[in-house]
Design an enzyme around this catalytic site. Structure first.
Site, short mmCIF file in Angstrom:
data_model
loop_
_atom_site.label_atom_id
_atom_site.label_comp_id
_atom_site.label_asym_id
_atom_site.label_seq_id
_atom_site.Cartn_x
_atom_site.Cartn_y
_atom_site.Cartn_z
N HIS A 26 -37.48 8.50 68.95
CA HIS A 26 -36.58 7.39 69.25
C HIS A 26 -35.65 7.82 70.37
CE1 HIS A 26 -37.92 6.42 65.13
NE2 HIS A 26 -37.95 5.21 65.62
N HIS A 33 -45.47 3.80 67.74
CA HIS A 33 -45.75 4.46 66.47
C HIS A 33 -45.79 3.44 65.34
CE1 HIS A 33 -41.35 4.55 67.06
NE2 HIS A 33 -41.26 4.43 65.75
N CYS A 68 -36.73 -1.27 56.40
CA CYS A 68 -37.71 -0.87 57.41
C CYS A 68 -37.96 0.63 57.26
CB CYS A 68 -37.18 -1.13 58.82
SG CYS A 68 -36.81 -2.86 59.15
N HIS A 70 -41.07 4.10 58.14
CA HIS A 70 -42.30 4.64 58.71
C HIS A 70 -43.14 5.25 57.60
CE1 HIS A 70 -39.08 4.95 61.77
NE2 HIS A 70 -40.02 4.57 62.62
N GLU A 88 -33.74 3.58 49.79
CA GLU A 88 -32.64 2.91 50.48
C GLU A 88 -31.85 1.95 49.61
OE1 GLU A 88 -33.59 1.14 54.23
OE2 GLU A 88 -34.88 2.82 54.85
N TYR A 105 -43.55 -4.73 68.25
CA TYR A 105 -42.46 -5.10 69.16
C TYR A 105 -41.98 -3.87 69.93
CZ TYR A 105 -39.10 -2.75 66.23
OH TYR A 105 -38.40 -1.77 65.55
N GLU A 115 -36.99 1.22 70.79
CA GLU A 115 -37.85 1.15 69.62
C GLU A 115 -39.18 0.58 70.09
OE1 GLU A 115 -38.39 2.21 66.88
OE2 GLU A 115 -36.70 2.19 65.51
N GLU A 117 -42.69 -0.14 68.13
CA GLU A 117 -43.38 0.01 66.86
C GLU A 117 -44.49 -1.02 66.65
OE1 GLU A 117 -39.87 1.96 64.13
OE2 GLU A 117 -40.18 -0.20 63.99
N TRP A 162 -36.10 -6.86 66.04
CA TRP A 162 -37.39 -7.02 65.36
C TRP A 162 -37.33 -8.14 64.33
CZ3 TRP A 162 -34.40 -2.60 65.10
CH2 TRP A 162 -33.78 -2.34 63.86
#
Length: 195
Positions: A26, A33, A68, A70, A88, A105, A115, A117, A162
């Site tokens: 980032h 990714h 959100c 990964h 989270e 996006y 970003e 992704e 996003w």
């Protein structure tokens, strides 16, 4: 000893082309990714919004969709959604519905951080209370779906880029988020088809 979290790098057609430490991807030249976005709804059809922690590298203190993250290399996207929801928001759920398998996006912050992704979108239903992790989330808010989409559409609500791009695609699925039909798993990009 903890190991550094890695993300899955992807090419323009969604194939995995390697991995990289999350802390390295980032920046001003962020490689594409694999990631995910999720929207948590309660029984009344309210969506859970979260405000990103102020120390986040990308879009700190900005309101966004519920969660959100990964997937780790080799981790199925749905499992990554469930893992991050627990971490989270303290939400333990058994299933997430795939909604937008091919969403992706690219967005640039005012300071130049990017970003980039490939970011399939999921829906999660819960009856449980949220327990936000302050390392990840600075605030939570339950909002009726229509009120949320109207507020974003009229620019009364500032949200992450996003989330703003995802909303028209989600509203096209129908007025009632609880009635949206899940998308087929075979629509996921190749890098996300972990067996």
């Amino acid at each position: 000893m903890t190991t550094e979290e890695h993300v899955v790098l992807v090419d323009s057609t969604g194939n995995a082309i390697g991995t990289a430490p999350k802390t390295s991807v980032h920046g001003l030249d962020t490689p594409r990714h694999l990631a995910f976005s999720s929207y948590v709804f309660d029984e009344a059809g309210r969506v859970l919004l979260t405000r990103r922690a102020a120390h986040k590298a990308t879009w700190p203190a900005v309101w966004t969709n519920s969660c959100c993250g990964h997937p780790m290399p080799g981790e199925a996207l749905e499992q990554a959604v469930l893992r991050r929801l627990a971490h989270e928001l303290g939400l333990v759920v058994e299933h997430a519905d795939l909604l937008l398998p091919g969403f992706g996006y690219r967005a640039v912050m005012d300071n130049g951080i990017v970003e980039n992704e490939l970011c399939p979108v999921y829906r999660v239903l819960t009856k449980d209370a949220v327990s936000a992790n302050p390392d990840e989330v600075d605030g939570v808010l339950w909002m009726p779906w229509q009120e949320f989409t109207e507020g974003v559409g009229s620019n009364l609500l500032a949200i992450s880029p996003w989330c703003r791009e995802q909303l028209p695609l989600l509203t096209a699925l129908g007025d009632d988020p609880l009635a949206w039909e899940p998308a087929p798993e075979d629509g996921l990009p190749p890098a996300a088809r972990v067996t």
